[in-house]
Scaffold this motif. Sequence first.
Motif, mmCIF file in Angstrom:
data_model
loop_
_atom_site.group_PDB
_atom_site.id
_atom_site.type_symbol
_atom_site.label_atom_id
_atom_site.label_comp_id
_atom_site.label_asym_id
_atom_site.label_seq_id
_atom_site.Cartn_x
_atom_site.Cartn_y
_atom_site.Cartn_z
ATOM 1 N N ALA A 17 -2.080 7.323 9.338
ATOM 2 C CA ALA A 17 -1.220 6.175 9.150
ATOM 3 C C ALA A 17 0.145 6.768 8.847
ATOM 4 N N ARG A 18 0.335 7.815 8.185
ATOM 5 C CA ARG A 18 2.005 8.326 8.216
ATOM 6 C C ARG A 18 2.357 8.574 9.505
ATOM 7 N N ARG A 19 1.593 9.154 10.347
ATOM 8 C CA ARG A 19 1.925 9.277 12.047
ATOM 9 C C ARG A 19 2.447 7.990 12.640
ATOM 10 N N TRP A 20 1.450 7.078 12.404
ATOM 11 C CA TRP A 20 1.694 6.220 13.298
ATOM 12 C C TRP A 20 3.013 5.114 12.722
ATOM 13 N N TYR A 50 0.643 -1.287 -0.004
ATOM 14 C CA TYR A 50 0.029 0.041 0.013
ATOM 15 C C TYR A 50 0.857 1.124 -0.088
ATOM 16 N N VAL A 51 0.074 2.410 -0.190
ATOM 17 C CA VAL A 51 0.801 3.729 0.098
ATOM 18 C C VAL A 51 -0.036 4.209 1.210
ATOM 19 N N MET A 52 0.408 5.261 1.910
ATOM 20 C CA MET A 52 -0.176 5.624 3.187
ATOM 21 C C MET A 52 -1.580 6.020 3.113
ATOM 22 N N SER A 53 -1.964 6.748 1.968
ATOM 23 C CA SER A 53 -3.377 7.258 1.803
ATOM 24 C C SER A 53 -4.317 6.052 1.779
ATOM 25 N N LEU A 66 -8.629 1.569 6.446
ATOM 26 C CA LEU A 66 -8.695 1.367 8.072
ATOM 27 C C LEU A 66 -9.598 2.688 8.565
ATOM 28 N N ASP A 67 -10.226 3.392 7.732
ATOM 29 C CA ASP A 67 -11.209 4.371 8.082
ATOM 30 C C ASP A 67 -10.639 5.281 9.140
ATOM 31 N N LEU A 68 -9.223 5.695 9.082
ATOM 32 C CA LEU A 68 -8.478 6.466 9.658
ATOM 33 C C LEU A 68 -8.504 7.922 9.160
ATOM 34 N N GLY A 69 -8.307 8.967 9.948
ATOM 35 C CA GLY A 69 -8.116 10.411 9.620
ATOM 36 C C GLY A 69 -7.084 10.609 8.689
ATOM 37 N N VAL A 70 -7.044 11.523 7.907
ATOM 38 C CA VAL A 70 -6.151 11.665 6.864
ATOM 39 C C VAL A 70 -4.860 11.870 7.558
ATOM 40 N N GLY A 71 -3.691 11.471 7.007
ATOM 41 C CA GLY A 71 -2.450 11.534 7.591
ATOM 42 C C GLY A 71 -2.261 10.774 8.976
#
Length: 225
Positions: free
Chosen positions: A29-32, A13-16, A22-27
């Motif tokens: 995944a990158r932070r985690w 995958y890519v971060m977006s 996973l129905d996460l807020g934008v950004g």
Amino acid sequence: MGQVTSLLHREVYVMSQVDRLLDLGVGTARRWIDGYERRGRQYEPLVRAETTGSDAVTWGEFVETRLIAEYRSRGVAVVRMRPAIMALRREFETDYPLATARPFLSEDGRDLVLRIQDETVLSPSLRFVVRTNQNVMLSMEVQRFQQDAEYEETDEVRRFRLFGTPNVVLDPEYGFGEPTVRGRRLRVSAIAEAIAAGEPRDDIKATWDISDDIVDDALRCSRVA
């Protein structure tokens, strides 16, 4: 002959995409996964051992992010899991301790996780296992994660059922990891788009040789497709 990349280390995958699936807020995944900087302070990644700057996400990183996402409603910063995850990585000698069965499915594994949680002073609301009377049990978050996770003989998470459906999965070997019909390269998005375009359900079933149940599951899962 080149070295074979294990499934957990395969870039899928890519971060977006991770945010969407996973129905996460934008950004988020990158932070985690890769850490972040805020007001001149650098925050270490939760999933990776160190920041790489890469937008590509391996299957193992996705799986670990999927488990961490179970804790996001707790109101406690999940970044506080990092010391425990780093210690689990060392103890179980794997880059992806949360993506394998060993820490959770055996009694010895759960006891070791419990000890690491105590040693790293992991908050009770972020724990992977909990002691109940004389037994060490999986947390509710890990239990929910494992309800959708499917393991293979190597003890690694092989695929996920999406929203608990039996027919739709996230499988890194089909459809580039996007939601697909189990065991096929047929993407859920294709079924949903056909329905949205007004194609008769019977024609869709005949075209792809699928059942009503598969169509229903595909429509249920189409919001992340």
